[in-house]
Write an enzyme that holds these catalytic residues in place. Structure first.
Site, PDB file in Angstrom:
ATOM      1  N   MET A 149       0.380  -2.640   8.710  1.00  0.00           N
ATOM      2  CA  MET A 149      -0.303  -2.803   7.425  1.00  0.00           C
ATOM      3  C   MET A 149      -1.204  -4.026   7.445  1.00  0.00           C
ATOM      4  O   MET A 149      -0.810  -5.098   7.891  1.00  0.00           O
ATOM      5  CB  MET A 149       0.767  -2.912   6.322  1.00  0.00           C
ATOM      6  CG  MET A 149       0.197  -3.105   4.939  1.00  0.00           C
ATOM      7  SD  MET A 149      -0.807  -1.672   4.430  1.00  0.00           S
ATOM      8  CE  MET A 149      -2.013  -2.514   3.421  1.00  0.00           C
ATOM      9  N   GLU A 150      -2.414  -3.823   6.930  1.00  0.00           N
ATOM     10  CA  GLU A 150      -3.496  -4.801   7.076  1.00  0.00           C
ATOM     11  C   GLU A 150      -3.541  -5.873   5.994  1.00  0.00           C
ATOM     12  O   GLU A 150      -4.618  -6.417   5.721  1.00  0.00           O
ATOM     13  CB  GLU A 150      -4.830  -4.051   7.097  1.00  0.00           C
ATOM     14  CG  GLU A 150      -5.253  -3.414   5.755  1.00  0.00           C
ATOM     15  CD  GLU A 150      -4.906  -1.948   5.608  1.00  0.00           C
ATOM     16  OE1 GLU A 150      -3.941  -1.493   6.263  1.00  0.00           O
ATOM     17  OE2 GLU A 150      -5.573  -1.245   4.833  1.00  0.00           O
ATOM     18  N   ASN A 151      -2.428  -6.247   5.371  1.00  0.00           N
ATOM     19  CA  ASN A 151      -2.418  -7.283   4.339  1.00  0.00           C
ATOM     20  C   ASN A 151      -3.290  -8.471   4.748  1.00  0.00           C
ATOM     21  O   ASN A 151      -3.242  -8.923   5.883  1.00  0.00           O
ATOM     22  CB  ASN A 151      -0.984  -7.797   4.117  1.00  0.00           C
ATOM     23  CG  ASN A 151       0.022  -6.679   4.084  1.00  0.00           C
ATOM     24  OD1 ASN A 151      -0.043  -5.816   3.234  1.00  0.00           O
ATOM     25  ND2 ASN A 151       0.936  -6.673   5.053  1.00  0.00           N
ATOM     26  N   GLU A 185       0.848  -1.185   0.000  1.00  0.00           N
ATOM     27  CA  GLU A 185       0.000   0.000   0.000  1.00  0.00           C
ATOM     28  C   GLU A 185       0.888   1.242   0.000  1.00  0.00           C
ATOM     29  O   GLU A 185       1.852   1.286   0.760  1.00  0.00           O
ATOM     30  CB  GLU A 185      -0.914   0.053   1.229  1.00  0.00           C
ATOM     31  CG  GLU A 185      -1.908   1.199   1.142  1.00  0.00           C
ATOM     32  CD  GLU A 185      -2.889   1.263   2.322  1.00  0.00           C
ATOM     33  OE1 GLU A 185      -2.778   0.461   3.255  1.00  0.00           O
ATOM     34  OE2 GLU A 185      -3.761   2.131   2.269  1.00  0.00           O
ATOM     35  N   GLU A 207      -5.575  -2.780  12.573  1.00  0.00           N
ATOM     36  CA  GLU A 207      -5.263  -3.638  11.416  1.00  0.00           C
ATOM     37  C   GLU A 207      -6.240  -4.800  11.326  1.00  0.00           C
ATOM     38  O   GLU A 207      -6.673  -5.181  10.241  1.00  0.00           O
ATOM     39  CB  GLU A 207      -3.820  -4.146  11.475  1.00  0.00           C
ATOM     40  CG  GLU A 207      -2.752  -3.064  11.618  1.00  0.00           C
ATOM     41  CD  GLU A 207      -2.897  -1.902  10.663  1.00  0.00           C
ATOM     42  OE1 GLU A 207      -3.388  -2.096   9.532  1.00  0.00           O
ATOM     43  OE2 GLU A 207      -2.531  -0.769  11.044  1.00  0.00           O
TER      44      GLU A 207
HETATM   45  N1  TRP Z   1      -3.019   1.056   5.680  1.00  0.00           N
HETATM   46  C1  TRP Z   1      -2.111   1.134   6.776  1.00  0.00           C
HETATM   47  C2  TRP Z   1      -2.933   1.402   8.014  1.00  0.00           C
HETATM   48  O1  TRP Z   1      -3.460   2.442   8.211  1.00  0.00           O
HETATM   49  C3  TRP Z   1      -1.049   2.154   6.711  1.00  0.00           C
HETATM   50  C4  TRP Z   1      -0.178   2.256   5.519  1.00  0.00           C
HETATM   51  C5  TRP Z   1      -0.445   2.883   4.382  1.00  0.00           C
HETATM   52  C6  TRP Z   1       1.181   1.935   5.433  1.00  0.00           C
HETATM   53  N2  TRP Z   1       0.661   2.950   3.579  1.00  0.00           N
HETATM   54  C7  TRP Z   1       1.664   2.387   4.221  1.00  0.00           C
HETATM   55  C8  TRP Z   1       2.033   1.288   6.281  1.00  0.00           C
HETATM   56  C9  TRP Z   1       2.991   2.264   3.856  1.00  0.00           C
HETATM   57  C10 TRP Z   1       3.351   1.155   5.918  1.00  0.00           C
HETATM   58  C11 TRP Z   1       3.834   1.640   4.737  1.00  0.00           C
HETATM   59  O2  TRP Z   1      -3.147   0.563   8.802  1.00  0.00           O
HETATM   60 ZN    ZN Z   2      -5.509   1.825   8.528  1.00  0.00          ZN
END
Ligand code: TRP
Ligand code: ZN
Length: 903
Positions: A270-272, A128, A305
């Site tokens: 990060m929510e993978n 992301e 997450e």
């Molecule tokens: N989506 C993640 C969250 O809010 C955060 C995120 C977005 C992120 N871009 C990123 C984390 C790049 C690390 C690197 O939970």
């Molecule tokens: Zn988030």
């Protein structure tokens, strides 16, 4: 070749959105993992999107070597496709396509920490927002969702653990000491949720039975030696799973859920899908290394997450302009989760106050500065720059307002309808609003302006009591200052929660004239809906002149202008049944004193008077007696939670005060705040000492709300006593440092010593470093506490940046020293000679070459440069211009600096 830099980066516009020409059904990937050169074979099955007229395949790719490209079994030669500016185009593709792509990338050279990279010898990915395109050529946009199968191959000794999304379906050995693992994710997902991890890791695992009776496997993966720091993350995960079942009826949809900690990471976590990757800061905890705040943050981020699995993954974003659809909603959910975990009303209030402090301290300035943008922006240059407090925290406030308007049950109905309509889809913020509105049967079209208009609305309150008619009128007016690119603002739909206090401080029964006669209303808080520029609300049957409590629980993200007397504020602080407004009254009272002091300091220095600063302050502080009395009452009110008392006794930060002055004078603000802290410390000395001793937490450490509240109160008492420069306090701090059985107390003592004239402070700092040299997260604290010390000037920070343990390559370390100084130490950062800005420019330029995303965050430290006195402004402008002129600027940094100089 670097494809992420260019002199004139292009702006992406929300209105330019078009549906993808091709949809992807399946993605099969094979990774031959090697730090120097990883080979990636990708097989994509795609078909034309009936909703698009185009036959052109557009794939994104960055910093990749394209080894091979085949379409429906035939190799494509250059000429049969175009490769330009990060895009690979195949002009007229057949209706059904199988693409086979082979790419090469060098993970060990990847310092951006986006795409596939190496951290401490292990492989990680971060996709992301647009990192998947650094792994292979792909329609890397969130509205393209597909099923993924992933084969990982690597040396078995060096990389015994091979993880990806979904379920492990096969594993085994290969020739030459290599092995493999094959993973299949049963759910369609956008490419930004892809992840792999490979390396030498160990895990804490356990089976957990869902409410439905299904059993799932939960794992927390860390480096060897850290298994004594995973229990809290595991507990938090289990609590999150249970909470989402209970509060929203949302069940974990996988048989296996993994959390992996990594030391080099750009953000929090990060929510993978099924494989959440976390900054170690938000996983690792034990009493020795983590503070109460760390424990609370871990719970919140693990929750955040995990909650993304439904709000983000099952229902995702159509395009990145909709980012707040998942982030605002998920922050709201994690805030509610943390509040529910404490359970008590006062615990909820403490959480709410904490969240509002963040909003005011970081988001309000963003809304007032050059990077101001709405919750659903209309344009961006680099999407990484839009993971902001506006998207996250203001977005959460916007979601919270639905709950304020519709109640918890109404909000739940809206959520249910949202999933009923959109499960498996990539949608827009408007779709969420429509679900909320339709489930609750209300027209909320004006509410859309919270998504489209940037800026913080100001609500002004005027009141009139008619003792003959027994009516009380509140007239609310709203305005919103222009923001870059948005000169005119239309009225917002603002829920204003109101209560009225009688002369004894009790809530009065509330009846609005609009209610009509008859129905009895027992509510003592009413939500007024302000939708026009000006509106008057008339309460009837009001027996006596009330004191109004307005915007209870901070019911909308606005600035509230209301004229209270000091006596009214003290009254609200003592009596309001709404704990948020109780706290707020104290903050208003304190702010008033501090602004008077600041103005006096400025007058004295501008007039060039040869008056002793101390006399000026003492004169101006004549009205701080009332504050001392009010603070004393709170401090000694044992009926109040310790955590609440700590918040009430903490003065607004220098940054927050700065925003409330016309022209920011960091030195005057600092002088005043320190003076008032010292004065309060002297005036309340005995009470502070008593509170210090009454709030000890002997025995085994526990991070629960009660114990952490006591520690917070005890430690704020210590900091006041230290500020009063009491030698007995030095001894107390030293004693606390030596005897602490947890990091909260140890760190608080060290911070107190560092900001004192205590003789033992250098030795304590040195000992702390030695004791924790092996704990990276604690060494971060060591850098941060020095970077934010009042005595730390630019030279001291430069010296620390030469320390062997310092590196810009690790984002946590860079943040601990550089960011802490530039945004957490205003009095020294804004040194009148401009040396702080020169230091800042050096670091932005250096970081830009290492990690553009992190560099762009640092670049934002000068956002508010136009709010300072001309002499400082000039020096800031010069620093901004020096950065702007530096070679090879990433578009991340270019966007931030460009906007700062333009607005
Ligand atoms: N989506 C993640 C969250 O809010 C955060 C995120 C977005 C992120 N871009 C990123 C984390 C790049 C690390 C690197 O939970
Ligand atoms: Zn988030």
């Amino acid at each position: 070749m670097r494809t992420d830099t260019s002199a004139t980066p292009t702006t992406v516009l929300r209105k330019d959105y078009t549906v993808p020409a091709f949809l992807v059904d399946t993605v099969d990937m094979g990774f031959d993992l090697d730090p120097a050169a990883t080979r990636i074979a990708t097989r994509i099955t795609m078909r034309r999107n009936p909703a698009s007229g185009s036959k052109e395949i557009v794939l994104f790719g960055e910093e990749l070597e394209l080894v091979q490209l085949r379409l429906n079994g035939k190799q494509l030669k250059p000429g049969q496709y175009q490769l330009e500016a990060g895009k690979l185009r195949i002009a007229s593709a057949p209706a059904k396509v199988v693409l086979e792509i082979e790419t090469l990338t060098s993970p060990e050279k990847n310092t951006s920490l986006m795409g596939l990279y190496v951290s401490n010898g292990n492989f990680f990915t971060q996709c992301e927002a647009e990192g998947f395109r650094k792994i292979t050529y792909f329609p890397d946009r969130p509205d393209v969702m597909a099923k993924y199968t992933v084969m990982l191959r690597a040396d078995k000794k060096k990389y015994p653990v091979l993880l990806s999304n979904g379920n492990l379906i096969e594993e085994g050995d290969l020739a030459d000491g290599r092995h493999y693992a094959k993973w299949e994710d049963p759910f369609k997902k956008p490419s930004y949720l892809f992840a792999l991890v490979a390396g030498n890791l160990v895990c804490q695992e356990q089976k957990y039975t869902l409410k439905s009776g299904r059993e799932v496997l939960l794992q927390v993966w860390v480096e060897d030696g850290n298994l004594d720091k995973t229990q809290h993350a595991m507990d938090s995960l289990i609590n999150s799973i249970r909470w989402d079942e209970e509060r929203f009826g949302l069940e974990l949809d996988l048989d296996r859920f993994m959390i992996v900690a990594v030391g080099d990471f750009n953000m929090g976590a990060m929510e993978n899908k099924g494989l959440n990757i976390f900054n170690t800061k938000y996983v690792l905890a034990n009493p020795r290394i983590a503070t109460d705040v760390d424990y609370a943050n871990i719970e919140a981020v693990v929750g955040h997450e995990y909650f993304h699995n439904w709000t983000g993954n099952r229902v995702t974003c159509r395009d990145w302009f909709q980012l707040s659809l998942k982030e605002g909603l998920t922050v709201f959910r994690d805030q509610e989760f943390s509040a529910d975990m404490v359970g008590t009303d006062s615990g909820r209030a403490v959480k709410r106050i904490d969240d509002v402090r963040v909003l005011r301290q970081a988001q309000f300035p963003e809304d007032a500065g050059p990077m101001a943008h709405s919750v659903r922006p209309d344009s961006y240059v680099e999407i990484n720059n839009f993971y902001t407090v506006t998207i996250y925290e203001k977005g959460a406030e916007v979601v919270r307002m639905y709950q304020t308007l519709f109640g918890r049950d109404g909000f739940r109905k809206g959520m249910d309808l949202y999933f009923e309509r959109h499960d498996g889809q990539a949608v827009e913020c408007d779709d969420f609003r429509a679900a909320m509105v339709d489930a609750n049967g209300r027209d909320l079209s004006q509410f859309e302006r919270w998504y489209s208009q940037a800026g913080t609305p100001r609500v002004r309150v005027q009141s009139k009591y008619d003792s003959a008619k027994k009516t009380y009128e509140l007239t609310l007016t709203q305005t919103c200052a222009p923001t870059p690119g948005q000169a005119k603002k239309l009225p917002f739909h603002i829920p204003v929660a109101v209560g009225l206090l009688d002369s004894k401080g009790k809530d009065m029964p509330l009846r609005l004239q609009a209610d009509g006669k008859g129905k009895a209303n027992t509510e003592t808080t009413r939500v007024l809906e302000l939708t026009k520029a000006e509106q008057t609300f008339r309460f009837v049957e009001v027996a006596e002149q009330p004191v109004p409590s307005i915007l209870r629980n901070f019911s909308a993200p606005v600035v509230l202008d209301v004229e209270y007397s000091d006596a009214e504020l003290a009254f609200l602080l003592a009596h309001d049944s709404d704990p948020f407004n109780r706290w707020e009254a104290g903050q208003r009272l304190a702010t008033r004193s501090l602004l008077v002091l600041t103005a006096a300091v400025q007058d004295a220095s501008q007039a060039g008077h040869v008056v002793a600063l101390q006399d000026v302050l003492n004169n101006a502080a004549s009205n701080s007696g009332a504050l001392g009395e009010a603070f004393g009452l709170i401090l000694n009110d044992a009926a109040l939670d310790a955590a609440f008392r700590e918040l009430a006794l903490t003065l607004p930060s220098e940054t927050l005060l700065a925003e409330q002055t016309e022209v920011i004078d960091p030195q005057a603000i600092h002088t005043s705040r320190q003076y008032l802290r010292g004065k309060l410390g002297q005036a309340l000395k005995d009470d502070l000492l008593a509170a210090y001793h009454a709030n000890q937490t002997p025995g085994a450490y526990s991070p629960d709300a009660e114990a952490s509240g006591k520690r917070a109160l005890k430690n704020v008492a210590l900091s006041y006593l230290i500020q009063a420069d009491d030698e007995a306090a030095h001894a107390l701090a030293q004693q606390q440092y030596d005897n602490a059985n947890n990091m909260t107390d140890r760190l608080a003592a060290l911070v107190a010593l560092t900001n004192s004239s205590a003789p033992g402070k250098a030795a304590a700092l040195e000992k702390f470093y030695e004791d924790f040299a092996q704990e990276a997260l604690v060494i971060d604290k060591w850098f941060a506490l020095q970077a934010t010390a009042y005595t730390a000037d630019v030279a001291a920070i430069r010296a620390l940046s030469e320390h062997p343990a310092f590196t810009l390559k690790n984002p946590n370390r860079a943040r601990s020293l550089i960011f802490s100084f530039c945004s957490g130490n205003p009095v020294n950062f804004h040194a009148v000679d401009g040396s702080g800005y020169e230091f800042w420019a050096d670091q932005v330029i250096a970081l830009n070459g290492v990690n553009p995303q992190v560099a762009a965050r640092l670049a934002r430290s000068l956002d508010r440069w136009r709010k300072y006195a001309p002499a400082l402004q000039e020096k800031m402008r010069a620093a901004l211009q020096r950065v702007a002129a530096a070679p090879d600027l990433s578009k991340d940094v270019l966007e931030v600096i460009g906007k700062a100089l333009a607005n």
